[in-house]
Write an enzyme that holds these catalytic residues in place. Structure first.
Site, PDB file in Angstrom:
ATOM      1  N   SER A  42       0.875  -1.182   0.000  1.00  0.00           N
ATOM      2  CA  SER A  42       0.000   0.000   0.000  1.00  0.00           C
ATOM      3  C   SER A  42       0.909   1.227   0.000  1.00  0.00           C
ATOM      4  O   SER A  42       0.979   1.982   0.953  1.00  0.00           O
ATOM      5  CB  SER A  42      -0.926  -0.013   1.214  1.00  0.00           C
ATOM      6  OG  SER A  42      -0.218   0.177   2.409  1.00  0.00           O
ATOM      7  N   HIS A 146      -3.126  -5.801   2.129  1.00  0.00           N
ATOM      8  CA  HIS A 146      -2.237  -6.851   2.653  1.00  0.00           C
ATOM      9  C   HIS A 146      -2.866  -8.237   2.670  1.00  0.00           C
ATOM     10  O   HIS A 146      -2.211  -9.217   3.010  1.00  0.00           O
ATOM     11  CB  HIS A 146      -1.765  -6.497   4.075  1.00  0.00           C
ATOM     12  CG  HIS A 146      -0.881  -5.285   4.098  1.00  0.00           C
ATOM     13  ND1 HIS A 146      -0.491  -4.648   5.251  1.00  0.00           N
ATOM     14  CD2 HIS A 146      -0.304  -4.583   3.088  1.00  0.00           C
ATOM     15  CE1 HIS A 146       0.285  -3.627   4.964  1.00  0.00           C
ATOM     16  NE2 HIS A 146       0.417  -3.554   3.659  1.00  0.00           N
ATOM     17  N   GLN A 154      -6.738  -1.564   7.105  1.00  0.00           N
ATOM     18  CA  GLN A 154      -5.568  -2.401   6.767  1.00  0.00           C
ATOM     19  C   GLN A 154      -4.945  -3.100   7.976  1.00  0.00           C
ATOM     20  O   GLN A 154      -4.519  -4.245   7.864  1.00  0.00           O
ATOM     21  CB  GLN A 154      -4.525  -1.526   6.066  1.00  0.00           C
ATOM     22  CG  GLN A 154      -3.274  -2.254   5.618  1.00  0.00           C
ATOM     23  CD  GLN A 154      -2.300  -1.330   4.914  1.00  0.00           C
ATOM     24  OE1 GLN A 154      -2.516  -0.979   3.755  1.00  0.00           O
ATOM     25  NE2 GLN A 154      -1.258  -0.920   5.605  1.00  0.00           N
ATOM     26  N   GLU A 155      -4.867  -2.388   9.115  1.00  0.00           N
ATOM     27  CA  GLU A 155      -4.149  -2.976  10.259  1.00  0.00           C
ATOM     28  C   GLU A 155      -4.820  -2.616  11.582  1.00  0.00           C
ATOM     29  O   GLU A 155      -5.105  -1.434  11.827  1.00  0.00           O
ATOM     30  CB  GLU A 155      -2.697  -2.445  10.305  1.00  0.00           C
ATOM     31  CG  GLU A 155      -1.891  -2.777   9.072  1.00  0.00           C
ATOM     32  CD  GLU A 155      -0.571  -2.002   8.984  1.00  0.00           C
ATOM     33  OE1 GLU A 155      -0.049  -1.555  10.022  1.00  0.00           O
ATOM     34  OE2 GLU A 155      -0.078  -1.826   7.859  1.00  0.00           O
ATOM     35  N   GLU A 196       1.840  -9.262   6.669  1.00  0.00           N
ATOM     36  CA  GLU A 196       2.662  -8.936   7.835  1.00  0.00           C
ATOM     37  C   GLU A 196       2.460  -9.919   8.978  1.00  0.00           C
ATOM     38  O   GLU A 196       2.875  -9.652  10.109  1.00  0.00           O
ATOM     39  CB  GLU A 196       2.360  -7.506   8.303  1.00  0.00           C
ATOM     40  CG  GLU A 196       2.735  -6.460   7.261  1.00  0.00           C
ATOM     41  CD  GLU A 196       2.368  -5.050   7.668  1.00  0.00           C
ATOM     42  OE1 GLU A 196       1.731  -4.861   8.737  1.00  0.00           O
ATOM     43  OE2 GLU A 196       2.707  -4.125   6.919  1.00  0.00           O
ATOM     44  N   ASP A 232      -3.994   1.183  11.404  1.00  0.00           N
ATOM     45  CA  ASP A 232      -3.564   1.838  10.165  1.00  0.00           C
ATOM     46  C   ASP A 232      -4.737   1.688   9.201  1.00  0.00           C
ATOM     47  O   ASP A 232      -4.988   0.590   8.680  1.00  0.00           O
ATOM     48  CB  ASP A 232      -2.297   1.194   9.588  1.00  0.00           C
ATOM     49  CG  ASP A 232      -1.859   1.904   8.294  1.00  0.00           C
ATOM     50  OD1 ASP A 232      -2.545   2.865   7.884  1.00  0.00           O
ATOM     51  OD2 ASP A 232      -0.847   1.488   7.704  1.00  0.00           O
ATOM     52  N   GLU A 275      -3.277   5.697  12.151  1.00  0.00           N
ATOM     53  CA  GLU A 275      -2.389   6.031  11.022  1.00  0.00           C
ATOM     54  C   GLU A 275      -3.216   6.181   9.750  1.00  0.00           C
ATOM     55  O   GLU A 275      -4.155   5.404   9.514  1.00  0.00           O
ATOM     56  CB  GLU A 275      -1.366   4.897  10.869  1.00  0.00           C
ATOM     57  CG  GLU A 275      -0.369   5.084   9.743  1.00  0.00           C
ATOM     58  CD  GLU A 275       0.545   3.857   9.627  1.00  0.00           C
ATOM     59  OE1 GLU A 275       0.895   3.255  10.678  1.00  0.00           O
ATOM     60  OE2 GLU A 275       0.878   3.487   8.489  1.00  0.00           O
ATOM     61  N   ASP A 302       1.460   8.443   7.216  1.00  0.00           N
ATOM     62  CA  ASP A 302       2.368   7.527   6.512  1.00  0.00           C
ATOM     63  C   ASP A 302       2.387   7.945   5.037  1.00  0.00           C
ATOM     64  O   ASP A 302       3.290   8.658   4.588  1.00  0.00           O
ATOM     65  CB  ASP A 302       1.884   6.089   6.712  1.00  0.00           C
ATOM     66  CG  ASP A 302       2.594   5.070   5.818  1.00  0.00           C
ATOM     67  OD1 ASP A 302       3.620   5.408   5.220  1.00  0.00           O
ATOM     68  OD2 ASP A 302       2.111   3.918   5.714  1.00  0.00           O
ATOM     69  N   LYS A 327       9.724   5.358   7.259  1.00  0.00           N
ATOM     70  CA  LYS A 327      10.145   4.174   6.517  1.00  0.00           C
ATOM     71  C   LYS A 327      11.314   4.606   5.638  1.00  0.00           C
ATOM     72  O   LYS A 327      11.122   5.347   4.660  1.00  0.00           O
ATOM     73  CB  LYS A 327       8.996   3.701   5.614  1.00  0.00           C
ATOM     74  CG  LYS A 327       7.759   3.184   6.358  1.00  0.00           C
ATOM     75  CD  LYS A 327       6.583   3.031   5.392  1.00  0.00           C
ATOM     76  CE  LYS A 327       5.442   2.212   5.941  1.00  0.00           C
ATOM     77  NZ  LYS A 327       4.228   2.281   5.086  1.00  0.00           N
ATOM     78  N   SER A 354       9.072   2.318  11.066  1.00  0.00           N
ATOM     79  CA  SER A 354       8.206   1.246  10.548  1.00  0.00           C
ATOM     80  C   SER A 354       8.870   0.316   9.544  1.00  0.00           C
ATOM     81  O   SER A 354       9.689   0.728   8.725  1.00  0.00           O
ATOM     82  CB  SER A 354       6.986   1.890   9.877  1.00  0.00           C
ATOM     83  OG  SER A 354       6.166   0.914   9.264  1.00  0.00           O
ATOM     84  N   HIS A 355       8.420  -0.927   9.606  1.00  0.00           N
ATOM     85  CA  HIS A 355       8.701  -1.923   8.575  1.00  0.00           C
ATOM     86  C   HIS A 355       7.834  -1.649   7.333  1.00  0.00           C
ATOM     87  O   HIS A 355       7.043  -0.713   7.307  1.00  0.00           O
ATOM     88  CB  HIS A 355       8.394  -3.334   9.115  1.00  0.00           C
ATOM     89  CG  HIS A 355       6.929  -3.580   9.411  1.00  0.00           C
ATOM     90  ND1 HIS A 355       6.421  -4.825   9.687  1.00  0.00           N
ATOM     91  CD2 HIS A 355       5.847  -2.732   9.487  1.00  0.00           C
ATOM     92  CE1 HIS A 355       5.135  -4.760   9.911  1.00  0.00           C
ATOM     93  NE2 HIS A 355       4.744  -3.509   9.796  1.00  0.00           N
ATOM     94  N   ARG A 356       7.975  -2.504   6.317  1.00  0.00           N
ATOM     95  CA  ARG A 356       7.080  -2.531   5.170  1.00  0.00           C
ATOM     96  C   ARG A 356       6.380  -3.891   5.152  1.00  0.00           C
ATOM     97  O   ARG A 356       6.798  -4.831   5.818  1.00  0.00           O
ATOM     98  CB  ARG A 356       7.835  -2.336   3.830  1.00  0.00           C
ATOM     99  CG  ARG A 356       8.614  -1.065   3.684  1.00  0.00           C
ATOM    100  CD  ARG A 356       7.812   0.187   3.920  1.00  0.00           C
ATOM    101  NE  ARG A 356       6.616   0.364   3.135  1.00  0.00           N
ATOM    102  CZ  ARG A 356       6.433   1.271   2.174  1.00  0.00           C
ATOM    103  NH1 ARG A 356       7.422   2.089   1.860  1.00  0.00           N
ATOM    104  NH2 ARG A 356       5.270   1.394   1.544  1.00  0.00           N
ATOM    105  N   SER A 357       5.350  -3.992   4.329  1.00  0.00           N
ATOM    106  CA  SER A 357       4.660  -5.293   4.258  1.00  0.00           C
ATOM    107  C   SER A 357       5.559  -6.368   3.635  1.00  0.00           C
ATOM    108  O   SER A 357       5.493  -7.540   4.004  1.00  0.00           O
ATOM    109  CB  SER A 357       3.348  -5.159   3.504  1.00  0.00           C
ATOM    110  OG  SER A 357       3.521  -4.463   2.291  1.00  0.00           O
ATOM    111  N   LYS A 378       6.756   0.157  14.492  1.00  0.00           N
ATOM    112  CA  LYS A 378       5.709  -0.717  13.956  1.00  0.00           C
ATOM    113  C   LYS A 378       6.402  -1.785  13.133  1.00  0.00           C
ATOM    114  O   LYS A 378       6.966  -1.506  12.082  1.00  0.00           O
ATOM    115  CB  LYS A 378       4.749   0.118  13.084  1.00  0.00           C
ATOM    116  CG  LYS A 378       3.537  -0.677  12.636  1.00  0.00           C
ATOM    117  CD  LYS A 378       2.532   0.187  11.878  1.00  0.00           C
ATOM    118  CE  LYS A 378       2.821   0.253  10.407  1.00  0.00           C
ATOM    119  NZ  LYS A 378       1.637   0.600   9.594  1.00  0.00           N
TER     120      LYS A 378
HETATM  121  C1  LIG Z   1       3.552  -1.087   6.490  1.00  0.00           C
HETATM  122  C2  LIG Z   1       2.611  -0.620   5.672  1.00  0.00           C
HETATM  123  O1  LIG Z   1       2.278  -1.251   4.522  1.00  0.00           O
HETATM  124  P1  LIG Z   1       3.106  -1.138   3.152  1.00  0.00           P
HETATM  125  O2  LIG Z   1       4.504  -1.516   3.463  1.00  0.00           O
HETATM  126  O3  LIG Z   1       2.400  -2.112   2.255  1.00  0.00           O
HETATM  127  O4  LIG Z   1       2.998   0.287   2.720  1.00  0.00           O
HETATM  128  C3  LIG Z   1       1.848   0.595   5.979  1.00  0.00           C
HETATM  129  O5  LIG Z   1       0.985   1.004   5.198  1.00  0.00           O
HETATM  130  O6  LIG Z   1       2.099   1.212   7.011  1.00  0.00           O
HETATM  131 MG   LIG Z   2       0.550   2.767   6.688  1.00  0.00          MG
END
Ligand SMILES: C=C(OP(=O)(O)O)C(=O)O
Ligand SMILES: [Mg+2]
Length: 401
Positions: A42, A146, A154-155, A196, A232, A275, A302, A327, A354-357, A378
Site C-alpha cells: 500500500s 495486505h 488495513q491494520e 505482515e 492503520d 495512522e 504515513d 520508513k 516502521s517496517h514494510r509489508s 511498527k
Molecule cells: C507497512 C505498511 O504497509 P506497506 O509496506 O504495504 O505500505 C503501511 O501502510 O504502514
Molecule cells: Mg501505513
C-alpha cells in the site's frame, strides 16, 4: 579506516517471495555491512521510486558504486547518502532506485559501526542512546492491500503502552495475536494471515474491533499492564477520488463522515494510535481530525508524509497529524530518514519507525528506532522477518549484541 573499498549488490528474496536488493559494503580496514531493501504494497503516491531490482542494481552499479568505492567513508553517513543522491541526480531516486539507495545506505551504516566495534544504534545515535526503547505496535488483524477478502481497515495494532520493558511488550503483542486466533476460532471464523503475519479473517471491521478490544483486554489482565490498540486505516487505499468518498465495500463515507467515524472510534475504543485515517492529499481533513482527537491519540501520517521533510513541513504548517511514520525506503537514505525524524521531534510530532509489508531479516529499523529515541516502532507481531526486528530490540535491551 572506514573508506569504502567494495559495494556488492544482489537480488535476494523478500517475505512475499519477491526479489529485492541486498547490498554489502566493505571498508579498507575490514569493516563489513549488509542490508536489504523492504518493499510496500500500500505504497504512497509520493514515495521515492522503487525500480525492478535488476534494473536498480544495474543502475547503481553503473552510477553509484564508482562514486562510493575508494572515495567515501562508510563512517560518514552524510557523505555516503550525498554520494547516492549525486549518483542519482533526481529528487526521488528515479534513476538508481530507492531500493538500491536504501540498501547501500543501511549497509554502509552497518560497515561504519563494524569498524568502530559499536552496535549500529550507537553509531547512529551516539553514546547516550540505548537506555530507552520504542513501544512496538503489533499488527494482529488486517486486510486492505495486505490480504484479500479481509477487513477494509488495513491494520489493527496491539499497543502495549504500559509494558515495563520492551521484551514484555513484544511478548504481549504475540499473546494478543494468539488470543485473537482463539476468539476467531470460538466464532468459527477460519482464516489465514496477511503479508505482515496478522490474521486476515473475512469479517467486517465492526467485528474486528470487538475481537481486538476483547483480546487486548484479556492479555492486559493476564500480563498486568495496559495494552491499548490502534489502527492503520490506509485511507488512501479506501479513498475514491471520482466519488470523493471512502469506500468500505458497499458502504461509503464522505470526508466529513470519515473524520466523524474515526473520531468516534478513537473515543469508543480509546485508540492510542490512528495512522492514515484519510487520503494522502487530505491535509485539511487530517488537521480537522487532529484538532478533534490529537490531545488523546496519535494521528500519524504515513502515505501523507512519506518520510519526506517537505511534505512533513506542509503538514506542520497545516496542523495535520501529530506523528509521522518513518520508513527509510520511502525516502531512500538513512540521512533523509533522520532529517524527517529531527524535524518531527522539533515540532512535537512523534516518530514511529516502521517496517514494510514486504520485509527481509534485516534489523536496521530496530537500531534506527533506538538511535533516534523514537517512542514507537511498527514491525508486526509474529513471523520471522518481523521477529528479526523484535528480537533485535530485546538483544539491544539485554546488551547482547
Ligand atoms: C507497512 C505498511 O504497509 P506497506 O509496506 O504495504 O505500505 C503501511 O501502510 O504502514
Ligand atoms: Mg501505513
Amino acid at each position: 579506516m572506514t573508506r569504502i573499498t567494495d559495494v556488492r549488490l544482489r537480488r535476494v528474496l523478500d517475505s512475499r517471495g519477491n526479489a529485492t536488493v541486498e547490498a554489502d559494503v566493505l571498508t579498507e580496514s575490514g569493516g563489513f555491512g549488509r542490508a536489504a531493501a523492504p518493499s510496500g504494497a500500500s505504497t504512497g503516491e509520493y514515495e521515492a521510486i522503487e525500480l525492478p531490482p535488476s534494473e536498480a542494481i544495474a543502475k547503481a552499479r553503473e552510477l553509484a558504486v564508482p562514486r562510493l568505492e575508494g572515495g567515501v567513508y562508510a563512517g560518514n553517513q552524510r557523505d555516503v547518502d550525498a554520494a547516492l543522491h549525486a549518483a542519482d541526480g533526481t529528487d526521488d531516486f528515479g534513476v538508481i532506485g530507492a531500493n538500491s539507495a536504501v540498501a547501500i545506505s543501511m549497509a554502509a551504516a552497518k560497515a561504519g559501526a563494524d569498524v568502530l566495534g559499536a552496535p549500529l544504534f550507537q553509531h547512529l545515535g551516539g553514546a547516550f542512546r540505548g537506555g530507552s526503547f520504542p513501544t512496538p505496535l503489533g499488527n494482529v488483524v488486517g486486510g486492505g492491500e495486505h490480504a484479500a477478502d479481509a477487513t477494509h481497515i488495513q491494520e489493527f495494532l496491539a499497543a502495549p503502552v504500559g509494558a515495563p520493558s520492551v521484551a514484555d511488550a513484544v511478548f504481549a503483542n504475540a499473546a494478543v495475536h494468539a488470543e485473537v486466533a482463539d476468539l476467531l476460532d470460538e466464532r468459527d471464523v477460519a482464516c489465514g494471515k496477511g503479508d505482515e503475519g496478522a490474521w486476515a479473517p473475512s469479517i467486517d471491521d465492526a467485528e474486528a474491533f470487538e475481537i481486538v478490544d476483547e483480546a487486548t483486554s484479556t492479555v492486559a489482565d493476564e500480563f498486568g499492564f495496559e495494552i491499548g490498540f490502534g489502527l492503520d486505516v490506509a485511507g488512501a487505499e479506501l479513498y475514491d477520488a471520482d466519488e470523493d468518498a471512502y469506500v468500505y465495500g458497499d458502504e461509503t463515507r464522505s470526508t466529513e463522515e470519515q473524520v466523524e467515524y474515526i473520531a468516534g472510534l478513537v473515543d469508543e475504543y480509546d485508540l492510542v494510535y490512528v495512522e492514515d485515517p484519510l487520503d494522502e492529499d487530505a491535509y485539511d481533513a487530517f488537521a480537522e481530525l487532529t484538532d478533534r482527537v490529537g490531545d488523546r491519540t496519535l494521528v500519524c501520517g504515513d502515505d501523507l508524509f512519506v518520510t519526506n521533510t517537505e511534505r512533513l513541513a506542509e503538514g506542520i504548517d497545516a496542523g495535520a497529524g501529530n506523528s509521522i511514520l518513518v520508513k527509510p525506503n520511502q525516502i531512500g537514505t538513512l540521512s533523509d530518514a533522520f532529517d524527517a525524524i529531527e524535524l518531527a521531534v522539533r515540532h512535537g510530532y512523534d516518530p514511529v519507525v516502521s517496517h514494510r509489508s514486504g520485509e527481509t531479516e534485516d534489523t536496521t529499523i530496530a537500531h534506527l528506532a533506538v538511535a533516534t529515541d523514537a517512542p514507537f516502532i511498527k514491525t508486526g507481531a509474529v513471523g520471522g522477518e518481523r521477529t528479526a526486528k523484535l528480537n533485535e530490540l530485546i538483544r539491544i535491551a539485554d546488551d547482547a549484541l
